[in-house]
Structure formats: C-alpha cells, structure tokens
Design an enzyme around this catalytic site. Structure first.
Site, PDB file in Angstrom:
ATOM      1  N   GLY A  77      23.889   6.677 -60.822  1.00 57.12           N
ATOM      2  CA  GLY A  77      23.498   5.773 -59.753  1.00 57.12           C
ATOM      3  C   GLY A  77      22.697   6.462 -58.671  1.00 57.12           C
ATOM      4  CB  VAL A  78      22.611   5.919 -54.995  1.00 60.81           C
ATOM      5  CG1 VAL A  78      24.018   6.215 -54.489  1.00 60.81           C
ATOM      6  CG2 VAL A  78      21.568   6.181 -53.918  1.00 60.81           C
ATOM      7  CE1 TYR A 109      22.243   5.348 -46.306  1.00 59.54           C
ATOM      8  CE2 TYR A 109      21.235   5.654 -44.150  1.00 59.54           C
ATOM      9  CZ  TYR A 109      22.002   4.905 -45.020  1.00 59.54           C
ATOM     10  OH  TYR A 109      22.521   3.704 -44.610  1.00 59.54           O
ATOM     11  CE1 TYR A 122      37.056  17.871 -32.942  1.00 59.02           C
ATOM     12  CE2 TYR A 122      35.040  18.130 -31.660  1.00 59.02           C
ATOM     13  CZ  TYR A 122      35.698  18.116 -32.883  1.00 59.02           C
ATOM     14  OH  TYR A 122      34.989  18.344 -34.033  1.00 59.02           O
ATOM     15  CD  GLU A 157      32.223  19.663 -34.709  1.00 55.84           C
ATOM     16  OE1 GLU A 157      32.178  19.224 -33.539  1.00 55.84           O
ATOM     17  OE2 GLU A 157      33.119  19.360 -35.519  1.00 55.84           O
ATOM     18  N   PRO A 180      20.211  13.568 -54.028  1.00 50.70           N
ATOM     19  CG  PRO A 180      22.431  14.289 -54.032  1.00 50.70           C
ATOM     20  CD  PRO A 180      21.591  13.050 -54.006  1.00 50.70           C
ATOM     21  N   PRO A 196      33.448   9.384 -46.450  1.00 50.27           N
ATOM     22  CG  PRO A 196      34.930   7.994 -45.296  1.00 50.27           C
ATOM     23  CD  PRO A 196      33.709   7.953 -46.179  1.00 50.27           C
TER      24      PRO A 196
END
Length: 398
Positions: free
Chosen positions: A270-271, A208, A95, A137, A275, A394
């Site tokens: 599509g892909v 992924y 950072y 985080e 999920p 993104p």
C-alpha cells in the site's frame, strides 16, 4: 539520577497500571483536553478517536515503569518519540502540563493507592523522563536549524506540483517560498506539515514520508486519502499548486544507511512504498553497486502508486529487480506486465533472490503485513540488525 526508593515505588505501581490499562490514558487525554483545549491544536485527534494514541501512550508509560531502573532499554523508543515530538513543535513548557494531568489522573483513578509517597515518586520519575526528552528534542531542533538549508519552527512552502499517483495516493512537490535551500534528510524520514485553514476545526500537525531523494531544493511527499482522515482529505481536496503551507524540518528515526556494497531489499504494501521510493531514488542517484530488490503489494492496478516510475527505473537499471503482488487484479491488469503474482505477498516466492549475504531489509505497510515480513525474514535466519521498519502513526510493536 533517581533514588532507589523512588524506583522501588514506581515499579510497585506496575500491577496498578496494568489493571487500569488504557482507561488510564483515556482519562488523561479527556482531562487534559478539557483543561487545556489549546492542545487540541497539537495532538492528532483522529488517533484519539480510534484509540491508537491512548494505547500507544499507555504502552510507553507501562514500559517506563517496568524499566525505570534500566532506561537504556527504552533508548530506541525515546529516539522515535523525540523525533515525533519535534514534528509537532513540542516545547518544554508543555511537559509541565502533561505531567500535571498525569499525576492528577493517577489520583482520580486510584485515590487509595495514590499516597503522597507514590505521587511524589511518579513526579520525580516523570520529571527525569521529561528532561531526557527535552534535551534530545533540543538537539534535534538545533541540528535542523544549523545545517545548510535548515530552520526551526514553521516555514512557508509553496505547492509546486500536485500529482495523482494512484486511486488513493497523491504526491505534492513543496518548495520554500523564500527561494532558499532546504536541509537534507535521510531517505525513510518524513516531512512535518502544520495545517491551518478555516476549513479545519483545529490546527493540525501531520507527518508524511518523503518519497524522493534529497536535492537541497524541494521535498516531495505522497499522501494516501484515509477514510475520515482530517489531514489527508484536506490535502487531497483543498491544497492546490500555488497554495502556501507551513512546513517543519524533516525528522524520523527510520532511515536507510548502507554502504555501496550492501545488498538492499525494499519491501512495502500500500502507501508503505512512499519511504521506499525515497530510498530507491537515493540508491540510484548514488549508482549503488550491490543488488537492489523492490517488492511491493497492493490491491490492484488502480491502487498501484508510482507504477510507471518503478517500471522505468527497472528498465534503465540492470541492478534493480522488482516483484509485484496484486491481491485482486482487475480485468485490465496484465500479468507479467503490471504484476507478477496474485494474492498477498509471499516472500518464499522470491527467497532465493533476496536471501543475500549481508543484505539489509527495509519494510513498511500495515502492521499485520510488517509482522509477516519480520517473522518470515527472522525465520530465515536474518538478524535483527538487518531488519528496519516503520509503523505509521502512534508507535506499535510488531
């Protein structure tokens, strides 16, 4: 807590940021990669080349400047980015590097406006934001490490299976080389891979979607081969059963969370079905009581991933309803057997079936597709709280 004067100065720079647009973040990345080339092993350079990452960063910087006096507005974006960062194993020291190059970029692109007072205000503002990310985080890292089967940082996994799911999508079953358990995830989340090979110019981090329910033993991901995609082509062409790969714990702020009596509608193109398959798997493993609808759109039968699997699940579960669109069916694709409708997905075709009281809708696919789904459902009066979606790569807004 930032002082009122600092907030005032940062907000006064919004017109300057807007005039610079993505030139600001493009210059920032060029500068940072020039002076800190080791970060090329952290960032997805494919997203740099397409311009998606500079655009996403600019949107984040602008949103922060506009809402610096009301950071709660940014909480959802902070959560999403923090999960992405843990997938890249971002550390606090990085950072400081980012902050240095951001301030230097402002000085170089707007030397007249970048007075010491402006730079000091932005330094304080960036420091406050960095502290928020570092804290969140660390919470995610600690949670992943302390739960059953959890770990921190890269862990060696072995490819147990590699299976072709469609013309462009291949799934990989991964299990830890140490034979230990793996931490559970929430269906919809993704797995973080750390790719290293003499066939790659840089180390690559890729994320992924997990496509099966958690089982404590292994993970399955499905990967679409992207034209020019460094990570996806490496996995398709070079990763074979028995090979080792470095894996970081699952993460992501997009996941299914419903009660047993909640109707669920899973919508994909599509892909984007990857999920959704993990969600469906979880619902069926838990013998979900309410209706479940699976809506999917793809090009044709050769690009229809998990077709047999979904058909088998539908035949075995009276609670599952499916509807499939092929944009351009092939001669071998059979109507009513392989697909239900042609062309792009049209939700009005199934409106009566999926407009269920209290239903929750999960959707994933190309951005224009998801915008259509969101706008359609919102037009039917479905509330924002019932709509859940994820943009691969993104973050973008719908």
């Amino acid at each position: 807590m930032l002082e009122a004067r600092t907030i005032e100065i940062v907000k006064s720079t919004v017109p300057l940021l807007e005039s610079a647009n993505t030139a600001l973040t493009e210059h920032f990345y060029q500068r940072m990669f020039r002076d800190n080339p080791e970060l090329k092993d952290v960032f997805n350079l494919s997203h740099q080349q397409t311009g998606r990452q500079p655009a996403a960063l600019f949107a984040a910087v602008l949103a922060y400047a506009k809402n610096i006096d009301n950071p709660a507005v940014l909480s959802a974006a902070v959560e999403r980015i923090a999960h992405k960062h843990t997938g890249f194993s971002i550390q606090p020291a990085q950072y400081a590097i980012v902050g240095h190059h951001l301030l230097e970029t402002i000085k170089e692109l707007a030397p007249d406006a970048a007075t010491p007072e402006v730079i000091d205000a932005w330094a304080q503002a960036y420091g406050a934001l960095a502290d928020i990310f570092i804290g969140r985080e660390e919470q995610i890292y600690t949670d992943n490490e302390t739960r059953t089967g959890g770990w921190r940082g890269p862990r060696t996994f072995v490819v147990q299976e590699k299976q072709t799911e469609s013309e462009h999508i291949t799934s990989f079953l991964l299990a830890p080389a140490d034979g230990g358990p793996v931490v559970d995830f929430r269906p919809g989340q993704y797995l973080n891979l750390h790719l290293t090979s003499d066939k790659l110019e840089h180390k690559e981090y890729r994320q992924y979607s997990l496509c099966q329910a958690p089982n404590g033993k292994n993970y399955r991901i499905a990967v679409k081969r992207e034209q020019g995609g460094v990570g996806s082509n490496f996995l398709h062409d070079h990763l074979q059963p028995g090979d080792s790969i470095q894996v970081l714990p699952p993460s992501g702020d997009f996941f299914m969370e419903v009660t047993p009596d909640t109707p669920v509608v899973l919508i994909s193109a599509g892909v984007g079905l990857t999920p959704m398959r993990a969600m469906l798997d979880q619902l069926q493993c838990q013998s979900h009581q309410a209706p479940v609808h699976w809506l999917h759109a793809c090009e044709n039968g050769s690009q229809h991933a998990f077709k047999q699997d979904i058909q088998s699940r539908r035949q075995a579960d009276d609670n599952l309803n499916t509807h499939t669109w092929y944009r351009t069916p092939q001669a071998c694709d059979q109507p009513a057997e392989d697909y239900d409708a042609t062309g792009l997905m049209d939700l009005t075709r199934v409106r009566d079936a999926i407009s269920l009281p209290g239903a929750h809708y999960y959707f994933c696919g190309p951005v224009p597709f998801m915008a259509m789904v969101k706008d359609t459902l919102a037009g039917w009066g479905i509330t924002e709280e019932q709509l859940h979606y994820e943009v691969f790569g993104p973050h973008q807004s719908l």
